[in-house]
Design an enzyme around this catalytic site. Sequence first.
Site, PDB file in Angstrom:
ATOM      1  CG  ASP A  41      -1.779   1.199   1.332  1.00 55.95           C
ATOM      2  OD1 ASP A  41      -2.732   1.298   0.546  1.00 55.95           O
ATOM      3  OD2 ASP A  41      -1.511   2.065   2.190  1.00 55.95           O
ATOM      4  CD  GLU A  74      -2.314   2.141  -3.543  1.00 61.23           C
ATOM      5  OE1 GLU A  74      -3.180   2.968  -3.868  1.00 61.23           O
ATOM      6  OE2 GLU A  74      -1.557   2.328  -2.569  1.00 61.23           O
TER       7      GLU A  74
HETATM    8  C1  GLC Z   1      -3.861   3.457  -0.292  1.00 62.52           C
HETATM    9  C2  GLC Z   1      -5.311   3.035  -0.121  1.00 62.52           C
HETATM   10  C3  GLC Z   1      -6.149   4.206   0.251  1.00 62.52           C
HETATM   11  C4  GLC Z   1      -5.577   4.840   1.475  1.00 62.52           C
HETATM   12  C5  GLC Z   1      -4.108   5.170   1.291  1.00 62.52           C
HETATM   13  C6  GLC Z   1      -3.455   5.505   2.594  1.00 62.52           C
HETATM   14  O1  GLC Z   1      -3.660   4.256  -1.388  1.00 62.52           O
HETATM   15  O2  GLC Z   1      -5.764   2.439  -1.304  1.00 62.52           O
HETATM   16  O3  GLC Z   1      -7.477   3.808   0.468  1.00 62.52           O
HETATM   17  O4  GLC Z   1      -6.283   6.009   1.751  1.00 62.52           O
HETATM   18  O5  GLC Z   1      -3.383   4.091   0.812  1.00 62.52           O
HETATM   19  O6  GLC Z   1      -3.174   4.327   3.320  1.00 62.52           O
HETATM   20  C1  GLC Z   2      -3.727   9.111  -3.975  1.00 69.56           C
HETATM   21  C2  GLC Z   2      -2.555   8.256  -3.677  1.00 69.56           C
HETATM   22  C3  GLC Z   2      -2.967   6.832  -3.657  1.00 69.56           C
HETATM   23  C4  GLC Z   2      -4.175   6.660  -2.754  1.00 69.56           C
HETATM   24  C5  GLC Z   2      -5.279   7.618  -3.031  1.00 69.56           C
HETATM   25  C6  GLC Z   2      -6.307   7.542  -1.942  1.00 69.56           C
HETATM   26  O1  GLC Z   2      -4.181   8.853  -5.255  1.00 69.56           O
HETATM   27  O2  GLC Z   2      -1.547   8.421  -4.650  1.00 69.56           O
HETATM   28  O3  GLC Z   2      -1.910   6.053  -3.200  1.00 69.56           O
HETATM   29  O4  GLC Z   2      -4.710   5.415  -2.973  1.00 69.56           O
HETATM   30  O5  GLC Z   2      -4.761   8.884  -3.067  1.00 69.56           O
HETATM   31  O6  GLC Z   2      -7.532   8.067  -2.337  1.00 69.56           O
END
Ligand code: GLC
Ligand code: GLC
Length: 645
Positions: free
Chosen positions: A284, A326
């Site tokens: 993540d 991710e």
């Molecule tokens: C990832 C998750 C998102 C979350 C963020 C912070 O991007 O998909 O839902 O807000 O990480 O952990």
């Molecule tokens: C942004 C971040 C991503 C996260 C998202 C949460 O796009 O780059 O990592 O999942 O915010 O909404």
Amino acid sequence: MTALTYDVEGLVRAAAASHDVARKQGIDELYARARRWGADLAEGIGTVFPAALGDELIARLADLIVSTWAARPQQLQERDRERLLMPDWFQRPETLGYVCYTDRFAGNLDSVVKHVDYLSELGITYLHLMPLLRPRPAPNDGGYAVADYREVRADLGTMADLERLADVLHANGISLTVDLVLNHVAREHEWAAAARAGDPKYRDYFYVYPDRTIPDEFEKSLPEVFPDFAPGNFTWDEDLKAWVWTTFNDYQWDVNWSNPNVIYEFADIALYLANRGVDCLRLDAIAFIWKRMGTNSQNQPEVHALTRILRAVARIATPALVFKAEAIVAPEDVVKYLGVGEYAGNVSDLAYHNSLMVQIWSALATRDVRLLSRALSRFPAKPTTTAWATYLRCHDDIGWAIDDADAASVGWTGYDHRRFLSEWFAGRTPYSFARGEEFQVNEATGDSRISGSAASLVGIEQALDLANEQVLDEALARLRCAYAIVYGFGGIPLLYMGDELGLLNDHSYVNDPERAADNRWMHRPEMNWDLAAARHQPGTLQARVYDSIKRLGDVRRTLPCLHAAVESRAIETSSRSVLVLARAHASGDLVQVYNVSPEWQRIPRHVLGSLKDRDLREELSGAVYEFVDDELVLAPYAALWLTGR
Ligand code: GLC
Ligand code: GLC
């Protein structure tokens, strides 16, 4: 560079002797893996850490590898062997993903077992259960603020339940993915608690600053992820009596990966989860784990060296485990998570193809595939041993990652096009079919993102409100076309829970004060098992959506050319509304043709390249394909998968 001086196999042998497992059955396989992946481990460490820190770290990791291996259950060791014999298991066309929240899908981990048949019916072989480790009490960013990585969220069950579920999934041919939140921990996590209590060892796990001097310097080049409900990247903490780095919410504390203790802790957690039966870790927010003054502190080269270390440790100790990055970042940055240059093939196995997702939505709104084709053709090649995770929707918002230069190449302005997409999907443009909502409107930059379920964004919600059959047919065809691209592109398609039934936006979250401010909850509905039952009643909306999506998986599985080792190549055609993706594979080529518009289209037969003079079969319908006057004639939202077999 100290890298090559480390003898990883020797360290593993020494650790085995000290753990008294040097005679344990199968240890030669462990040594062989240490030989195979030792250089990755050594070079990763040599790249990030000075020798003074690296020497101790590598010895500790060797010890961790041995203790993990010694404790690894027999059936998982068997899985290690199977996966080493079939390292492309996640690249094969039969691999199909499903993504859901445990509680919203089934209630708890035990009840997921009852729905394994449902997943198997859809052809699912890979299940991502979203955050299930114990988070801080709400608010916790949907579970992405983890307070304990070794405990399951109480209402979902226990670690023993997770292990049992993994066994059941494995017995049904399904791999298990869980999230590993790398960038931050909850303010309540024991490391953060110790830091708050003043323990200097744990203060060093975080980025802690006595005053605003350094934070202000960093802020000059840092973007804001949640400008709306969590502005800024640093938070004052009364216990710490200091500022702490918090990229996301103020209760999510960024950990300091330049501290070798941190990578050791996360290696330990990763292997712990692997030994519970987890097959894939979704890394993540990985883009954020290395900070550098004067940059946006995303995608720094050290991120890849750190991943290389983690992956090498996992390959040696628990080789059944793979990583999915991710990283929701620009095309030239995202391929680096699969590995380019010295990192080719030795970082993550999987990465989200955010760009494809964004471009599908853009193409549907504009009925124009030129931007999509250009963006895809600019993608550098990925290592042949890796795969994209393709998707149409997920639990997050859609951020309009449209490159300015790509937009300019088709005569558009990046900024205006991004604005257009937000307006369109928020349903504010005349003729828009979408029913989404804007997320994180940034007043300063004018940027915004979009929330909404696939069904509501493709127009099913609008069609139902209008009670118009024709509009509904069109929306269903649009959804099928979009998912056909996701299933046909190559890589693991991720079906987001509810999309297979056309679940609409769910506005009930506004009644929950912990969720009300975050409209991403509108596309995180609960599974509706009554509606799911309707999938078997011909003519219902659910049956129509379900059948078309299930069919994509059924056909996909039979096509060897969908193996992720080969890439889809976009071919420009005479029609702005027709996307052509060609895949060349020794078992036979595949050419996919998609009409992203509600009008009929015609394109000349020669776009089929290697297949243009063959007798064709359209795989999704199973029928022989006939040209009309040497042209392909495409119905609104047609999706054709053509082969010469
Ligand atoms: C990832 C998750 C998102 C979350 C963020 C912070 O991007 O998909 O839902 O807000 O990480 O952990
Ligand atoms: C942004 C971040 C991503 C996260 C998202 C949460 O796009 O780059 O990592 O999942 O915010 O909404």
